[in-house]
Design a protein around this motif. Structure first.
Motif, PDB file in Angstrom:
ATOM      1  N   ILE A   4      37.655  49.005  29.686  1.00 16.88           N
ATOM      2  CA  ILE A   4      37.584  48.970  31.091  1.00 16.88           C
ATOM      3  C   ILE A   4      36.769  47.915  31.660  1.00 16.88           C
ATOM      4  CG2 ILE A   4      35.199  50.369  31.382  1.00 16.88           C
ATOM      5  CD1 ILE A   4      36.771  51.849  33.700  1.00 16.88           C
ATOM      6  N   LYS A   5      35.723  47.340  30.786  1.00 18.93           N
ATOM      7  CA  LYS A   5      35.035  46.166  30.929  1.00 18.93           C
ATOM      8  C   LYS A   5      36.053  44.988  30.988  1.00 18.93           C
ATOM      9  CE  LYS A   5      31.915  46.320  27.661  1.00 18.93           C
ATOM     10  NZ  LYS A   5      30.887  46.178  26.822  1.00 18.93           N
ATOM     11  N   ARG A   6      36.671  44.844  30.116  1.00 18.67           N
ATOM     12  CA  ARG A   6      37.758  43.995  30.169  1.00 18.67           C
ATOM     13  C   ARG A   6      38.759  43.879  31.196  1.00 18.67           C
ATOM     14  NH1 ARG A   6      39.427  44.644  25.301  1.00 18.67           N
ATOM     15  NH2 ARG A   6      41.463  45.584  25.455  1.00 18.67           N
ATOM     16  N   HIS A   7      39.469  45.063  31.447  1.00 19.21           N
ATOM     17  CA  HIS A   7      40.189  45.323  32.719  1.00 19.21           C
ATOM     18  C   HIS A   7      39.650  44.941  33.904  1.00 19.21           C
ATOM     19  CE1 HIS A   7      42.905  48.106  29.771  1.00 19.21           C
ATOM     20  NE2 HIS A   7      42.573  46.956  29.359  1.00 19.21           N
ATOM     21  N   PHE A   8      38.267  45.286  34.339  1.00 25.16           N
ATOM     22  CA  PHE A   8      37.815  45.168  35.383  1.00 25.16           C
ATOM     23  C   PHE A   8      37.496  43.600  35.652  1.00 25.16           C
ATOM     24  CE2 PHE A   8      33.822  44.441  38.183  1.00 25.16           C
ATOM     25  CZ  PHE A   8      34.397  45.124  39.223  1.00 25.16           C
ATOM     26  N   GLY A   9      37.263  42.569  34.143  1.00 25.37           N
ATOM     27  CA  GLY A   9      36.923  41.483  34.432  1.00 25.37           C
ATOM     28  C   GLY A   9      38.283  40.688  34.748  1.00 25.37           C
ATOM     29  N   VAL A  10      39.295  41.083  34.155  1.00 18.49           N
ATOM     30  CA  VAL A  10      40.625  40.603  34.436  1.00 18.49           C
ATOM     31  C   VAL A  10      40.974  40.584  36.094  1.00 18.49           C
ATOM     32  CG1 VAL A  10      43.234  40.735  34.184  1.00 18.49           C
ATOM     33  CG2 VAL A  10      41.470  40.840  32.423  1.00 18.49           C
ATOM     34  N   VAL A  11      40.687  41.757  36.605  1.00 19.73           N
ATOM     35  CA  VAL A  11      41.086  41.882  38.029  1.00 19.73           C
ATOM     36  C   VAL A  11      39.975  41.045  38.813  1.00 19.73           C
ATOM     37  CG1 VAL A  11      40.634  43.851  39.761  1.00 19.73           C
ATOM     38  CG2 VAL A  11      41.669  44.353  37.787  1.00 19.73           C
ATOM     39  N   VAL A  12      38.895  40.950  38.504  1.00 15.82           N
ATOM     40  CA  VAL A  12      37.720  40.188  39.338  1.00 15.82           C
ATOM     41  C   VAL A  12      38.464  38.877  39.128  1.00 15.82           C
ATOM     42  CG1 VAL A  12      35.454  39.266  39.261  1.00 15.82           C
ATOM     43  CG2 VAL A  12      36.015  41.737  38.907  1.00 15.82           C
ATOM     44  N   ARG A  13      38.555  38.338  38.028  1.00  9.57           N
ATOM     45  CA  ARG A  13      38.894  37.030  38.025  1.00  9.57           C
ATOM     46  C   ARG A  13      40.447  36.365  38.714  1.00  9.57           C
ATOM     47  NH1 ARG A  13      39.530  36.316  32.434  1.00  9.57           N
ATOM     48  NH2 ARG A  13      37.454  35.389  32.256  1.00  9.57           N
ATOM     49  N   ARG A  14      41.190  37.300  38.704  1.00  6.09           N
ATOM     50  CA  ARG A  14      42.599  37.323  39.340  1.00  6.09           C
ATOM     51  C   ARG A  14      42.516  37.134  40.825  1.00  6.09           C
ATOM     52  NH1 ARG A  14      46.554  41.605  36.565  1.00  6.09           N
ATOM     53  NH2 ARG A  14      46.667  40.709  34.450  1.00  6.09           N
ATOM     54  N   ARG A  15      41.563  38.250  41.319  1.00  2.00           N
ATOM     55  CA  ARG A  15      41.236  37.975  42.810  1.00  2.00           C
ATOM     56  C   ARG A  15      40.462  36.708  43.296  1.00  2.00           C
ATOM     57  NH1 ARG A  15      42.245  41.961  46.723  1.00  2.00           N
ATOM     58  NH2 ARG A  15      43.557  43.651  45.678  1.00  2.00           N
ATOM     59  N   ARG A  16      39.443  36.320  42.271  1.00  2.41           N
ATOM     60  CA  ARG A  16      38.750  35.270  42.578  1.00  2.41           C
ATOM     61  C   ARG A  16      39.620  34.111  42.729  1.00  2.41           C
ATOM     62  NH1 ARG A  16      36.953  31.379  39.535  1.00  2.41           N
ATOM     63  NH2 ARG A  16      37.348  32.451  37.431  1.00  2.41           N
ATOM     64  N   GLN A  17      40.182  33.982  41.648  1.00  2.00           N
ATOM     65  CA  GLN A  17      41.422  32.545  41.676  1.00  2.00           C
ATOM     66  C   GLN A  17      42.236  32.618  42.685  1.00  2.00           C
ATOM     67  OE1 GLN A  17      42.753  33.049  37.562  1.00  2.00           O
ATOM     68  NE2 GLN A  17      41.096  31.828  36.784  1.00  2.00           N
ATOM     69  N   LYS A  18      42.600  33.967  43.135  1.00  2.00           N
ATOM     70  CA  LYS A  18      43.709  33.985  44.263  1.00  2.00           C
ATOM     71  C   LYS A  18      43.158  33.590  45.499  1.00  2.00           C
ATOM     72  CE  LYS A  18      46.860  37.248  46.507  1.00  2.00           C
ATOM     73  NZ  LYS A  18      47.510  38.408  46.365  1.00  2.00           N
ATOM     74  N   LEU A  19      41.715  33.819  45.639  1.00  2.00           N
ATOM     75  CA  LEU A  19      40.995  33.100  47.002  1.00  2.00           C
ATOM     76  C   LEU A  19      40.508  31.649  46.675  1.00  2.00           C
ATOM     77  CD1 LEU A  19      38.900  36.263  47.454  1.00  2.00           C
ATOM     78  CD2 LEU A  19      40.532  35.516  48.885  1.00  2.00           C
ATOM     79  N   GLY A  20      40.793  31.243  45.554  1.00  2.00           N
ATOM     80  CA  GLY A  20      40.819  29.658  45.268  1.00  2.00           C
ATOM     81  C   GLY A  20      39.068  29.668  45.053  1.00  2.00           C
ATOM     82  N   LEU A  21      38.388  30.602  44.760  1.00  2.00           N
ATOM     83  CA  LEU A  21      36.916  30.558  44.707  1.00  2.00           C
ATOM     84  C   LEU A  21      36.473  30.039  43.073  1.00  2.00           C
ATOM     85  CD1 LEU A  21      35.934  33.727  46.250  1.00  2.00           C
ATOM     86  CD2 LEU A  21      35.575  31.289  47.297  1.00  2.00           C
TER      87      LEU A  21
END
Length: 73
Positions: A4-21
């Motif tokens: 769950i830690k790894r999966h949450f991290g993947v979600v956060v990274r994807r969303r952050r990158q999608k926002l161009g941050l």
């Protein structure tokens, strides 16, 4: 529990990158340290509920949505 830690991290990274941050800018918006962002995204740490809430706010998405995405991985 590690998954769950790894999966949450993947979600956060994807969303952050999608926002161009960058991690630096995202950390500023979430009011957390950049190295903590890196640790979360890599699944090395389990963020507490308050930090998760800050992350969701910085990503402009409900925390419940981040959790749903995490469960789908």
């Amino acid at each position: 529990m590690t998954d769950i830690k790894r999966h949450f991290g993947v979600v956060v990274r994807r969303r952050r990158q999608k926002l161009g941050l960058s991690q630096e800018r995202f950390a500023e918006l979430a009011e957390i340290h950049r190295t903590y962002v890196s640790s979360i995204e890599s699944g090395k740490v389990a963020a507490g509920i308050e930090v998760c809430s800050k992350i969701a706010k910085a990503l402009k998405t409900p925390l419940s949505q981040l959790l749903r995405e995490t469960e789908k991985i």
